[in-house]
Motif scaffolding. Structure first.
Motif, mmCIF file in Angstrom:
data_model
loop_
_atom_site.group_PDB
_atom_site.id
_atom_site.type_symbol
_atom_site.label_atom_id
_atom_site.label_comp_id
_atom_site.label_asym_id
_atom_site.label_seq_id
_atom_site.Cartn_x
_atom_site.Cartn_y
_atom_site.Cartn_z
ATOM 1 N N ARG A 29 0.832 -1.200 0.000
ATOM 2 C CA ARG A 29 0.000 0.000 0.000
ATOM 3 C C ARG A 29 0.869 1.253 0.000
ATOM 4 O O ARG A 29 1.878 1.312 0.705
ATOM 5 C CB ARG A 29 -0.933 0.005 1.223
ATOM 6 C CG ARG A 29 -1.922 -1.130 1.195
ATOM 7 C CD ARG A 29 -3.007 -1.008 2.261
ATOM 8 N NE ARG A 29 -3.667 -2.289 2.410
ATOM 9 C CZ ARG A 29 -4.555 -2.809 1.558
ATOM 10 N NH1 ARG A 29 -4.911 -2.118 0.482
ATOM 11 N NH2 ARG A 29 -5.102 -3.994 1.770
ATOM 12 N N ASP A 30 0.427 2.244 -0.802
ATOM 13 C CA ASP A 30 1.145 3.518 -0.851
ATOM 14 C C ASP A 30 0.982 4.236 0.490
ATOM 15 O O ASP A 30 -0.098 4.277 1.075
ATOM 16 C CB ASP A 30 0.599 4.382 -1.986
ATOM 17 C CG ASP A 30 1.529 5.512 -2.333
ATOM 18 O OD1 ASP A 30 2.127 5.475 -3.426
ATOM 19 O OD2 ASP A 30 1.671 6.454 -1.509
ATOM 20 N N ASN A 85 4.904 6.636 -13.489
ATOM 21 C CA ASN A 85 5.599 7.902 -13.691
ATOM 22 C C ASN A 85 7.029 7.575 -14.107
ATOM 23 O O ASN A 85 7.737 6.866 -13.385
ATOM 24 C CB ASN A 85 5.585 8.722 -12.403
ATOM 25 C CG ASN A 85 4.171 9.083 -11.972
ATOM 26 O OD1 ASN A 85 3.310 9.311 -12.816
ATOM 27 N ND2 ASN A 85 3.931 9.120 -10.674
ATOM 28 N N SER A 91 6.933 13.288 -12.529
ATOM 29 C CA SER A 91 6.581 13.089 -11.113
ATOM 30 C C SER A 91 7.099 11.807 -10.500
ATOM 31 O O SER A 91 6.606 11.382 -9.461
ATOM 32 C CB SER A 91 5.063 13.171 -10.878
ATOM 33 O OG SER A 91 4.642 14.507 -10.899
ATOM 34 N N ALA A 93 9.381 10.016 -8.140
ATOM 35 C CA ALA A 93 10.180 10.428 -6.980
ATOM 36 C C ALA A 93 11.086 9.309 -6.490
ATOM 37 O O ALA A 93 12.151 9.570 -5.928
ATOM 38 C CB ALA A 93 9.251 10.880 -5.860
ATOM 39 N N HIS A 98 7.912 1.343 -10.422
ATOM 40 C CA HIS A 98 6.715 0.952 -9.679
ATOM 41 C C HIS A 98 5.475 1.285 -10.491
ATOM 42 O O HIS A 98 5.419 2.313 -11.162
ATOM 43 C CB HIS A 98 6.649 1.608 -8.297
ATOM 44 C CG HIS A 98 6.901 3.082 -8.294
ATOM 45 N ND1 HIS A 98 8.168 3.604 -8.410
ATOM 46 C CD2 HIS A 98 6.058 4.129 -8.208
ATOM 47 C CE1 HIS A 98 8.102 4.925 -8.374
ATOM 48 N NE2 HIS A 98 6.823 5.284 -8.269
ATOM 49 N N HIS A 100 1.637 2.196 -10.120
ATOM 50 C CA HIS A 100 0.580 2.624 -9.196
ATOM 51 C C HIS A 100 -0.733 1.980 -9.629
ATOM 52 O O HIS A 100 -1.085 2.032 -10.812
ATOM 53 C CB HIS A 100 0.363 4.137 -9.274
ATOM 54 C CG HIS A 100 1.490 4.982 -8.783
ATOM 55 N ND1 HIS A 100 1.504 5.532 -7.522
ATOM 56 C CD2 HIS A 100 2.620 5.404 -9.388
ATOM 57 C CE1 HIS A 100 2.606 6.270 -7.377
ATOM 58 N NE2 HIS A 100 3.304 6.212 -8.487
HETATM 59 P P1 5GP Z 1 6.327 8.241 -7.760
HETATM 60 O O1 5GP Z 1 6.025 9.701 -7.587
HETATM 61 O O2 5GP Z 1 7.802 7.943 -7.698
HETATM 62 O O3 5GP Z 1 5.667 7.654 -8.975
HETATM 63 O O4 5GP Z 1 5.613 7.506 -6.568
HETATM 64 C C1 5GP Z 1 6.249 7.149 -5.394
HETATM 65 C C2 5GP Z 1 5.161 6.709 -4.465
HETATM 66 O O5 5GP Z 1 5.766 6.046 -3.383
HETATM 67 C C3 5GP Z 1 4.354 7.875 -3.882
HETATM 68 O O6 5GP Z 1 2.972 7.696 -4.182
HETATM 69 C C4 5GP Z 1 4.655 7.815 -2.395
HETATM 70 O O7 5GP Z 1 3.536 8.134 -1.592
HETATM 71 C C5 5GP Z 1 5.095 6.374 -2.204
HETATM 72 N N1 5GP Z 1 6.049 6.191 -1.126
HETATM 73 C C6 5GP Z 1 7.159 6.950 -0.895
HETATM 74 N N2 5GP Z 1 7.830 6.490 0.166
HETATM 75 C C7 5GP Z 1 7.119 5.405 0.619
HETATM 76 C C8 5GP Z 1 7.327 4.506 1.709
HETATM 77 O O8 5GP Z 1 8.287 4.583 2.476
HETATM 78 N N3 5GP Z 1 6.407 3.522 1.872
HETATM 79 C C9 5GP Z 1 5.330 3.396 1.029
HETATM 80 N N4 5GP Z 1 4.484 2.393 1.289
HETATM 81 N N5 5GP Z 1 5.115 4.228 0.000
HETATM 82 C C10 5GP Z 1 6.003 5.219 -0.203
#
Ligand code: 5GP
Length: 112
Positions: A29-30, A85, A91, A93, A98, A100
């Motif tokens: 889970r996010d 992403n 976006s 990060a 991954h 979503h």
């Molecule tokens: P991005 O922006 O790279 O596509 O998405 C990264 C996702 O990872 C974000 O939705 C963020 O909330 C999630 N995320 C970042 N750090 C953690 C973490 O430590 N644990 C979990 N479960 N999700 C994380």
């Protein structure tokens, strides 16, 4: 290859709510959900971003999507959004590929 947050989740060095695991991937889970159901499907192989994947990863990429389907169904989702992403200006990060998967609310298109 530099270690990311998500490789630490794979290695159980930091906690996560893991809802699926097999030899190739993990779903959890996010931490900052953007929908009532929001989970990430990640390969155990540390591919930084989608555009770094190669022909060798073809089956793995398909597997991530099919696991997304399977976990979404288990979470009670019929309709859901799947999002990748790719790169900082899109976006991304966390630089460990991954997928979503989000559901439980309506989504608009274009996403903005
Ligand atoms: P991005 O922006 O790279 O596509 O998405 C990264 C996702 O990872 C974000 O939705 C963020 O909330 C999630 N995320 C970042 N750090 C953690 C973490 O430590 N644990 C979990 N479960 N999700 C994380």
């Amino acid at each position: 290859m530099s270690e990311t947050l998500f490789s630490k989740i794979i290695d159980r060095e930091i906690p996560a709510d893991i809802i699926y695991e097999d030899e190739q991937c993990l779903a959890f889970r996010d931490i900052n959900p953007q929908a009532p159901v929001h989970f990430l499907v990640i390969p155990k192989k540390p591919i930084p971003k989608l555009s770094d994947a190669t022909e060798e990863d073809q089956a793995l990429l398909g597997h991530l999507l099919l696991v997304g389907n399977q976990v979404a169904a288990r979470e009670g989702l019929e309709d859901f959004r799947v999002n990748v992403n790719n790169g900082a200006s899109a976006s991304q990060a966390v630089f460990h590929l991954h997928v979503h998967v989000m559901g439980g609310r309506p989504f608009n298109w274009p996403p903005g």
